[in-house]
Motif scaffolding. Structure first.
Motif, mmCIF file in Angstrom:
data_model
loop_
_atom_site.group_PDB
_atom_site.id
_atom_site.type_symbol
_atom_site.label_atom_id
_atom_site.label_comp_id
_atom_site.label_asym_id
_atom_site.label_seq_id
_atom_site.Cartn_x
_atom_site.Cartn_y
_atom_site.Cartn_z
ATOM 1 N N ALA A 31 6.028 4.180 -10.314
ATOM 2 C CA ALA A 31 4.735 4.296 -9.833
ATOM 3 C C ALA A 31 4.446 5.702 -9.193
ATOM 4 N N GLY A 32 5.639 6.152 -8.576
ATOM 5 C CA GLY A 32 5.618 7.251 -7.708
ATOM 6 C C GLY A 32 5.093 6.769 -6.011
ATOM 7 N N LEU A 33 5.298 7.685 -5.244
ATOM 8 C CA LEU A 33 4.962 7.239 -3.718
ATOM 9 C C LEU A 33 3.612 6.709 -3.481
ATOM 10 N N TRP A 34 2.687 7.305 -4.026
ATOM 11 C CA TRP A 34 1.333 7.045 -3.696
ATOM 12 C C TRP A 34 1.026 5.721 -4.367
ATOM 13 N N ASN A 35 1.078 5.557 -5.424
ATOM 14 C CA ASN A 35 0.897 4.098 -6.370
ATOM 15 C C ASN A 35 1.958 2.825 -5.918
ATOM 16 N N ALA A 36 2.911 3.393 -5.290
ATOM 17 C CA ALA A 36 3.996 2.458 -5.026
ATOM 18 C C ALA A 36 3.430 1.675 -3.584
ATOM 19 N N LEU A 37 2.707 2.769 -2.942
ATOM 20 C CA LEU A 37 2.002 2.500 -1.479
ATOM 21 C C LEU A 37 0.893 1.540 -1.764
ATOM 22 N N ALA A 38 0.269 1.933 -2.895
ATOM 23 C CA ALA A 38 -1.073 1.440 -3.326
ATOM 24 C C ALA A 38 -0.908 -0.115 -3.838
ATOM 25 N N ILE A 39 0.383 -0.131 -4.488
ATOM 26 C CA ILE A 39 0.809 -1.533 -4.949
ATOM 27 C C ILE A 39 1.071 -2.490 -3.706
ATOM 28 N N LEU A 40 1.863 -1.804 -2.839
ATOM 29 C CA LEU A 40 2.244 -2.636 -1.636
ATOM 30 C C LEU A 40 0.986 -2.882 -0.823
ATOM 31 N N ALA A 41 0.081 -2.094 -0.588
ATOM 32 C CA ALA A 41 -1.097 -2.421 0.054
ATOM 33 C C ALA A 41 -1.905 -3.468 -0.714
ATOM 34 N N ALA A 42 -2.123 -3.489 -1.983
ATOM 35 C CA ALA A 42 -2.878 -4.370 -2.622
ATOM 36 C C ALA A 42 -2.180 -5.932 -2.623
ATOM 37 N N ALA A 43 -0.749 -5.720 -2.790
ATOM 38 C CA ALA A 43 -0.188 -7.135 -2.663
ATOM 39 C C ALA A 43 -0.125 -7.489 -1.134
ATOM 40 N N LYS A 44 -0.037 -6.750 -0.136
ATOM 41 C CA LYS A 44 -0.210 -7.336 1.221
ATOM 42 C C LYS A 44 -1.660 -7.767 1.617
ATOM 43 N N ALA A 45 -2.619 -6.835 1.190
ATOM 44 C CA ALA A 45 -4.233 -7.459 1.098
ATOM 45 C C ALA A 45 -4.251 -9.082 0.648
ATOM 46 N N ILE A 46 -3.585 -9.069 -0.368
ATOM 47 C CA ILE A 46 -3.765 -10.353 -0.939
ATOM 48 C C ILE A 46 -2.952 -11.338 0.037
ATOM 49 N N SER A 47 -1.944 -11.179 0.447
ATOM 50 C CA SER A 47 -0.972 -11.941 1.223
ATOM 51 C C SER A 47 -1.625 -12.279 2.508
#
Length: 731
Positions: free
Chosen positions: A44-60
């Motif tokens: 994903a690269g850093l930016w997309n990895a952080l986006a994935i992390l943010a999206a997952a954390k937003a749901i949780s």
């Protein structure tokens, strides 16, 4: 239970740190972090990895808010998410989530045991043990640890948490030494490959944030669930989020792309003390497996104790003073073992993701409904949430499911729908309430207010029938006809009058209404009971017509049975008179059958005498024929006319009227000097005859029985109809 035993039981339970924060954090900082997060950053690269992390954390995070809202609105017992959802959305949704969430948690044990085995085999390559053998032994150790009891397992997790934090510190220290700006720059953008685009990678990572349920699942073992669940959940989300952000940045800054997506153990290779990372991943995966092995059986135990499916009652049995779910633990072990023999991490993770998203979405849905319907009983002490946020969380979970895998999302929802239908069809009676009645009340209130503001138009006329059928049992045919004539498109109220003084018969009135409600439910009549106590029947009818109903849902039609008894003539005439004066339509039913047990035979006849009564008769006959028992019976309009009438022209007028009304019927127009005899000769075979009548005014009302008796004596059932004027066939 004595005070001593209560104190002992309470002291054996856990607080926020041990019961919620520790198991949640250990499950979040588990196998995905150590063994798959490097690949997430690599693809994903850093930016997309952080986006994935943010999206997952937003749901949780949103789900954590919903959990906290529901958990602080009730006395929480064992069962975790299942308990919260079932007590909010009802037994159907609760049952679906119990099954899916239990399977997800049980299969998650496989995920963590396989991750532990990968780490163990990597740390000790010379051990020479087959992969599945190590995984099976690990599963047995996890099973044995949890089987002993939750208290011992929680204390073990404190040691695991310490080792885990040292392992993360070791990686941070080592990665900082090898980090460079050039490496960071090269890893900012994505490197998508076949099978590893944004959403497949999101699905691979998402199980890492599902650990918040590990603490919720311990709800029955907490001293103060309503306090510990919100605090422990949000603290674990915040701490783990900070750790994941730090790891993502250091992975991108310290490791070339080819190594991130390679087969190596990146976090161990970058650590200052590599063996600490081995110890950390072993402890983390082991603790996650322990957390899931503790949580899943508690869901099954709570579900079994609610007796939704009788065959599962065996799993509701607890062992020891803390009621450990040991029978459910054994089943969980076998499910996890089946997963070990069948799959690997990359295969199992997306399936768990789908089940967890379904659970998360339903949890948000429960909070949304509770808040949206503004139920006065929904008073959570956790105030930092709104139904709109929960709705976005539910929609977000559903959307992510389809973005990850439309096929698996469809299969999951279809299976959930089938299970919901099975539970709903069983009509299981539970001792707790749910949001259904609150949501129904909310919709009814809005609909009533809308009706109140709308101007009436004949196009919107629907039958709202007040049936004066007494207790209903002795006049079953009246209830039947009323329900047939509303045909699921109107409202039926069954009225009973108790003669006497209200103060004296108040308790009897309540009992009579309960008996009637039970009777209507048993007979499957979609009707409402209404019982009044009055000195006379006439006064009772006046009270019902004035007060029964609400807004636009007041009765517009009164139905009563025909009585040929002379002593009833006065009451019958008075009832017709007051209904007419209060502008209510009237339906009088004379039937030789108490109830219909067989298919109806014969015509549905309408004696057309005038257009006003004819309009209501035709509409009621049309509605009658929409019922299965009547739909095969032909409709026929019989119109006797004077001998010199223009029959052909009248027939054309009737055909035009029917065409305009969009109702099909046979038309029989006969010139005659004796309409009654013509009807008698023409109507056979007759299942029912609709005939219009006009209730006479004043003293003439008492002669109504004598006037109508010849019509009542016609063959088959006879239904007399008076139209108060609010029905139009042209609408």
């Amino acid at each position: 239970m004595s005070e001593t035993s209560q104190s002992t039981t309470l002291s054996s339970k856990f607080g926020t740190f041990g019961g919620v924060f520790t198991p949640s954090l250990l499950t979040i900082l588990g196998v995905i972090m150590f063994l798959r997060f490097a690949a997430v950053v690599g693809y994903a690269g850093l930016w997309n990895a952080l986006a994935i992390l943010a999206a997952a954390k937003a749901i949780s995070l949103v789900t954590g808010m919903s959990i906290s809202s529901v958990a602080t609105n009730m006395r929480v017992q064992g069962g975790g998410a299942y308990y919260l959802i079932s007590r909010s959305l009802g037994v159907e949704f609760g049952g679906v989530i119990a099954v899916f969430f239990y399977i997800a948690q049980a299969v998650a044990v496989t995920l963590y045991v396989v991750g532990f085995t990968e780490a163990f085999c990597s740390a000790f390559p010379d051990a020479g043990l087959p992969f599945r053998t190590v995984a099976t032994i690990t599963n047995l150790v996890v099973f044995a640890s949890v089987y002993i009891g939750a208290g011992w397992t929680i204390r073990l997790q404190y040691v695991i948490l310490t080792v885990l934090l040292f392992a993360i510190a070791s990686f941070f220290a080592g990665a900082l030494e090898t980090s460079s700006f050039q490496t960071l720059q090269s890893n900012l953008g994505p490197n998508w490959q076949a099978g590893y685009t944004f959403f497949p990678v999101f699905a691979l990572f998402f199980p890492a944030v599902t650990g918040i349920m590990a603490g919720v699942n311990m709800s029955g073992d907490l001293k103060a669930p309503s306090q510990s669940i919100p605090r422990g959940t949000f603290l674990s989300i915040a701490v783990s989020g900070g750790i994941y952000v730090g790891i993502a940045i250091l992975l991108a800054a310290s490791t070339p792309r080819q190594e991130l997506v390679g087969t190596g153990f990146v976090m161990q290779e970058r650590a200052l003390w590599p063996m600490l990372v081995y110890a950390g991943v072993i402890c983390a995966t082991l603790s996650s497996a322990l957390g899931s092995m503790m949580g899943a059986p508690r869901i099954l135990q709570a579900f079994a104790r609610d007796n939704i499916f009788r065959r599962l009652r065996w799993f509701g049995q607890g062992s020891g003073p803390s009621s450990e779910p040991r029978r459910a633990i054994v089943l969980t072990f076998f499910i996890a073992q089946a997963g070990i023999l069948a799959g690997d991490l990359d295969t199992v993770a997306p399936v768990i993701t789908m089940f967890f998203l379904l659970t998360y979405g339903t949890m948000n849905l429960a909070c949304f409904f509770e808040g949206f319907v503004k139920n006065p009983s929904f008073r959570p002490t956790f105030r930092y949430n709104h139904w709109s946020v929960s709705l976005m969380g539910a929609v977000g979970c559903l959307g992510v499911m389809f973005l990850i895998s439309p096929l698996w999302a469809t299969i999951s929802i279809a299976l959930a729908g089938i299970l919901y239908y099975v539970i709903a069809r069983a009509e299981i009676q539970v001792k707790w309430g749910d949001v259904d009645s609150g949501f129904a009340f909310h919709r009814a209130r809005k609909a009533l207010l809308k009706l109140e503001s709308e101007r009436y138009h004949p196009k919107n006329w629907r039958p709202s029938i007040l049936v004066l059928a007494g207790a209903g049992k002795t006049r079953l045919h009246l209830c039947e006809y009323a329900c047939w004539m509303t045909a699921g498109r109107g409202v039926v109220s069954v009225g009973q009058v108790i003669h006497g003084d209200l103060d004296e018969f108040l308790e009897r009135r309540t009992e009579a209404e309960a008996v009637m409600r039970k009777f209507l439910q048993k007979e499957e009549f979609p009707a409402f009971p209404v019982v009044v106590v009055e000195e006379t029947f006439y006064v009772a009818v006046k009270a019902l017509l004035q007060c029964h109903g609400l807004g636009g849902m007041r009765p517009n039609t009164v139905m009563l049975g025909w009585s040929s008894e002379p002593e009833n003539a006065g009451v019958f005439a008075a009832t017709l008179d007051i209904a007419k004066r209060m502008k209510r339509s009237l339906v009088v039913v004379a039937s030789g059958q108490e109830e219909r047990t067989e298919a109806v035979e014969g015509f549905v006849n309408i004696w057309w005498s005038d257009k006003d009564s004819g309009a209501l008769m035709l509409l009621l006959a049309y509605l009658l024929k929409t019922n299965d028992i009547w739909k095969e019976q032909p409709l026929r309009i019989i119109r006797p006319v004077p001998p010199k009438a223009d029959v052909e022209n009248m027939k054309k007028e009737m055909q035009d009227l029917l065409a305009h009304a969009r109702i099909s019927s046979e038309i029989v127009i006969t010139a005659t000097e004796n309409p009654l005899e013509t009807i008698r000769e023409t109507m056979e075979p007759s299942a029912v005859l609709f005939a219009g009548f006009e209730p006479p005014d004043g003293d003439m009302a008492r002669e109504i029985n004598t006037q109508l008796q010849p019509v009542i004596d016609l063959p088959g059932d006879v239904v007399l109809v008076y139209n108060a004027g609010d029905v139009s066939l042209g609408a």
